[in-house]
Design an enzyme around this catalytic site. Structure first.
Site, PDB file in Angstrom:
ATOM      1  N   THR A  28      -3.370   5.613  -4.048  1.00 28.67           N
ATOM      2  CA  THR A  28      -2.195   6.388  -3.482  1.00 28.67           C
ATOM      3  C   THR A  28      -0.846   6.150  -4.442  1.00 28.67           C
ATOM      4  O   THR A  28      -0.156   7.226  -4.471  1.00 28.67           O
ATOM      5  CB  THR A  28      -2.033   5.840  -2.081  1.00 28.67           C
ATOM      6  OG1 THR A  28      -1.625   4.397  -2.149  1.00 28.67           O
ATOM      7  CG2 THR A  28      -2.962   6.339  -1.148  1.00 28.67           C
ATOM      8  N   THR A  29      -0.675   5.107  -4.778  1.00 21.21           N
ATOM      9  CA  THR A  29       0.701   4.518  -5.515  1.00 21.21           C
ATOM     10  C   THR A  29       0.504   5.440  -6.916  1.00 21.21           C
ATOM     11  O   THR A  29       1.593   6.186  -7.259  1.00 21.21           O
ATOM     12  CB  THR A  29       0.669   3.145  -5.885  1.00 21.21           C
ATOM     13  OG1 THR A  29       0.553   2.633  -4.791  1.00 21.21           O
ATOM     14  CG2 THR A  29       2.035   3.084  -6.321  1.00 21.21           C
TER      15      THR A  29
ATOM     16  N   ASP B 241       0.754  -1.201  -0.092  1.00 17.72           N
ATOM     17  CA  ASP B 241       0.100   0.032  -0.084  1.00 17.72           C
ATOM     18  C   ASP B 241       0.767   1.240   0.136  1.00 17.72           C
ATOM     19  O   ASP B 241       1.584   1.410   0.793  1.00 17.72           O
ATOM     20  CB  ASP B 241      -0.848  -0.106   1.250  1.00 17.72           C
ATOM     21  CG  ASP B 241      -1.838   1.077   1.216  1.00 17.72           C
ATOM     22  OD1 ASP B 241      -2.675   1.281   0.132  1.00 17.72           O
ATOM     23  OD2 ASP B 241      -2.144   1.903   2.172  1.00 17.72           O
TER      24      ASP B 241
ATOM     25  N   ASP C 278      -9.190  -0.291   1.017  1.00 15.75           N
ATOM     26  CA  ASP C 278      -9.094   0.208  -0.093  1.00 15.75           C
ATOM     27  C   ASP C 278     -10.570  -0.046  -0.880  1.00 15.75           C
ATOM     28  O   ASP C 278     -10.953   0.841  -1.832  1.00 15.75           O
ATOM     29  CB  ASP C 278      -8.049  -0.433  -1.079  1.00 15.75           C
ATOM     30  CG  ASP C 278      -6.798   0.174  -0.623  1.00 15.75           C
ATOM     31  OD1 ASP C 278      -6.833   1.342   0.255  1.00 15.75           O
ATOM     32  OD2 ASP C 278      -5.655  -0.201  -1.084  1.00 15.75           O
TER      33      ASP C 278
HETATM   34  P1  ADP Z   1      -2.830   2.331  -6.024  1.00 12.65           P
HETATM   35  O1  ADP Z   1      -2.241   2.483  -4.797  1.00 12.65           O
HETATM   36  O2  ADP Z   1      -2.720   3.331  -7.089  1.00 12.65           O
HETATM   37  O3  ADP Z   1      -4.291   2.017  -5.974  1.00 12.65           O
HETATM   38  P2  ADP Z   1      -2.400  -0.560  -6.567  1.00 12.65           P
HETATM   39  O4  ADP Z   1      -1.436  -1.298  -6.518  1.00 12.65           O
HETATM   40  O5  ADP Z   1      -3.706  -0.724  -6.094  1.00 12.65           O
HETATM   41  O6  ADP Z   1      -2.317   1.167  -6.664  1.00 12.65           O
HETATM   42  O7  ADP Z   1      -2.613  -0.566  -8.399  1.00 12.65           O
HETATM   43  C1  ADP Z   1      -3.623   0.114  -9.062  1.00 12.65           C
HETATM   44  C2  ADP Z   1      -3.556  -0.068 -10.531  1.00 12.65           C
HETATM   45  O8  ADP Z   1      -3.592  -1.466 -10.625  1.00 12.65           O
HETATM   46  C3  ADP Z   1      -4.618   0.550 -11.243  1.00 12.65           C
HETATM   47  O9  ADP Z   1      -4.107   1.201 -12.325  1.00 12.65           O
HETATM   48  C4  ADP Z   1      -5.633  -0.645 -11.603  1.00 12.65           C
HETATM   49  O10 ADP Z   1      -6.250  -0.201 -12.878  1.00 12.65           O
HETATM   50  C5  ADP Z   1      -4.739  -1.658 -11.811  1.00 12.65           C
HETATM   51  N1  ADP Z   1      -5.132  -2.935 -11.794  1.00 12.65           N
HETATM   52  C6  ADP Z   1      -5.924  -3.469 -10.744  1.00 12.65           C
HETATM   53  N2  ADP Z   1      -6.354  -4.842 -11.109  1.00 12.65           N
HETATM   54  C7  ADP Z   1      -5.944  -4.914 -12.540  1.00 12.65           C
HETATM   55  C8  ADP Z   1      -5.908  -6.311 -13.403  1.00 12.65           C
HETATM   56  N3  ADP Z   1      -6.460  -7.290 -13.049  1.00 12.65           N
HETATM   57  N4  ADP Z   1      -5.183  -6.043 -14.621  1.00 12.65           N
HETATM   58  C9  ADP Z   1      -4.485  -5.008 -14.719  1.00 12.65           C
HETATM   59  N5  ADP Z   1      -4.474  -3.847 -14.037  1.00 12.65           N
HETATM   60  C10 ADP Z   1      -5.074  -4.039 -12.891  1.00 12.65           C
HETATM   61 MG    MG Z   2      -5.127   0.374  -5.190  1.00 12.03          MG
END
Ligand code: ADP
Ligand code: MG
Length: 535
Positions: free
Chosen positions: A94-95, A61, A386
């Protein structure tokens, strides 16, 4: 004549000027973005953070990582702030927000190298960000809160890659069901949903309970383990005899006096318990301590009591049962009591918890997370948060966008088209803004071991052909319509991330002078005068 040098600031004040200031800040911001980058997306890696005392946090996270890192550089701290804002506004993304800010600054540096003035870049970024908000509204899709499958998919997308893989579906059901119960005139108050962690069992046992669960047990085995038709008193004063070793405001000169004092104290306790009983309460949650004598009296009156209940739990119980928190026993009347069908102590795994169910307010819910180790439970908690944040945001706005980089690519494409309408150097800034957005799909691909250039090239050409929902599906590693595959996110993640990333990038770009004081000057001059005295 020799001119005296002018001294503006103490010697230990450091000053970095102009280009150096900009580069220094940009570098720090990019470093922050680089740190979280590897965690992005479902295939992102986790980080293990070890505190000076040896405590370990394992997480994926963004905001947690940055908070735990105790970042010191001022510009880097501003990046951490974006993550925090994103967390409090949406609860997810957040990322993404931090990465975008980092990339915007990296690209700005290219423009700075071309001798484009920072204020022009700032202006271009501002134009781009405003246009991006417009475009996002256009490409967002509308859903209703009855589209349960979509809501579940949103929860699952939020939780991917966060250690919840095996039970994502179950957690998504819990999240959607919880939120649908608490929604009130289209609004969601996430405070209505309490998250309680319980060590023991496995994460599959995680459950949704209608009512409040707190990690407290009744303080005496002589108290009833279960109270039906509970009348609940919430008390925030201690029910105990003053500790003479700590509270020594009274002066006692003889053993008799002490004896008398103790008796008086005992009488006070008796009175308090008596008043609780008279109010009709059969359950007491006390924010402070309850001593042995009071425990004995309460148990004798068949009253279930917990002590040292946290303030936030007190408030949640108050909201759920209608009980008012009282600070003076004389204020305790039947009107201050709350109601619940059942208050019960239940032992689960290693922990004994108190369940308050059948509350007056049916909107009070608890998600009880079970798990074998604290690290697992904590990461599941973050995943659930989340999910809750994302689904709540969609229930409120009804607007979603496809994930997997699809939105970023579409946005980038439309911003490039838009930049053609602009002239001069701002156009360059808008173009750099557009290319910064591609950092998200590029990193998603990279983190999943795919070739980022190939992936982004294919994404771009399919978007050029009008397939606006095409993104990276990292479950199948295919480039396809990710919306149909259920990879869906709230619109608000993107609008908020772009907004705050742009704001911070602009703010950092405008800085051309860093004046930092080490704060040592006072001490050092003090020391000097001391030395002087000693001479
Ligand atoms: P954040 O802290 O920004 O939420 P995450 O590690 O949760 O970071 O990653 C979010 C990203 O992962 C988003 O751009 C989302 O669209 C992408 N994502 C989530 N599930 C999938 C998936 N199954 N295939 C491709 N991208 C995905
Ligand atoms: Mg996320």
């Amino acid at each position: 004549m020799v001119e005296k040098p002018i001294i503006l600031m103490p010697e230990d004040v450091q000053r970095i000027l102009g280009k150096d200031a900009q580069r220094n800040n940009i570098l720090a911001a990019r470093m922050v973005s680089d740190i979280v980058k590897t965690t992005l997306g479902p295939k992102g890696m986790d980080k293990m953070l070890v505190s000076p005392s040896g405590d370990i946090v394992i997480t994926n996270d963004g905001v947690t990582i940055l908070e735990e890192m105790q970042i010191d550089h001022p510009a880097a701290k501003m990046m951490v702030e974006i993550a925090k804002t994103q967390e409090s506004e949406v609860g997810d993304g957040t990322t993404t927000a931090v990465m975008l800010a980092g990339k915007l600054l990296e690209n700005a540096e290219k423009l700075l190298d071309q001798k484009i003035h920072p204020t022009i870049i700032a202006k271009g970024y501002k134009i781009a960000s405003e246009k991006a908000q417009e475009i996002l509204k256009e490409i967002a899709l509308k859903i209703t809160k009855d589209d349960e499958d979509v809501l579940k998919n949103i929860a699952m997308t939020a939780m991917t890659g966060k250690g919840a893989e095996g039970i994502k579906e179950k957690l998504a059901e819990i999240i959607v069901s919880a939120l649908k119960q608490v929604v009130n005139q289209g609004k969601v108050d996430l405070d209505d949903i309490k998250i309680q962690k319980s060590k023991g069992g496995s994460i599959e046992d995680t459950e949704l309970i209608s009512g409040i669960v707190i990690d407290k047990e009744r303080i005496s085995y002589d108290m009833p383990r279960q109270v039906k038709n509970a009348k609940i008193a919430l008390i925030d004063f201690p029910i105990e005899i003053k500790n003479l070793e700590i509270d020594t405001k009274i002066s006692i000169t003889s053993p008799e006096q002490l004896q008398e004092f103790m008796l008086l104290e005992e009488r006070t306790i008796k009175e308090i318990v008596e008043k609780i009983k008279i109010s009709g309460a059969n359950v007491v949650f006390c924010q402070k301590g309850i001593d042995d004598f009071a425990q004995y009296l309460l148990a004798k009156d068949r009253i279930y009591a917990c002590r040292r209940v946290s303030r936030s739990d007190m408030e949640k119980i108050s909201k759920a049962t209608g009980a008012k928190i009282v600070s003076n026993v004389n204020e305790l009347t039947p009107f201050e009591l709350g109601n619940a069908d059942l208050v019960e102590e239940i032992k689960r795994g290693d922990e004994t918890l108190t369940y308050i169910t059948g509350c007056k307010n049916p909107k009070a819910l608890t998600i009880l997370i079970h798990g074998g180790s604290e690290h697992v439970i904590d990461e599941i908690e973050r995943a659930i948060k989340d999910g809750l944040g994302d689904v709540a945001s969609v229930i409120e706005s009804g607007l979603v966008v496809p994930g997997g980089g699809a939105t970023e690519i579409e946005l980038s494409k439309r911003l490039r088209d838009f930049s053609q309408e602009l002239s001069g150097r701002e156009q360059l800034a808008v173009e750099e803004f557009a290319s910064a957005l591609e950092f998200i799909p590029t990193t998603l691909a990279e983190n999943a071991g795919l070739d980022p250039i190939d992936s982004v090239t294919e994404l771009k050409s399919r978007h050029d052909a009008g397939e606006k929902n095409v993104g990276l599906n990292l479950f199948t590693n295919k480039i396809e319509n990710v919306f149909d595959q259920g990879i869906i996110e709230p619109l608000k993640i993107k609008t908020q991330a772009i907004n705050s990333a742009t704001e911070v990038a602009i703010m950092i770009l405008r800085i051309d002078d860093i004046i930092s004081s080490t704060g040592k000057s006072e001490k050092s001059s003090f020391k000097k005068s001391e030395d002087y005295d000693n001479l």
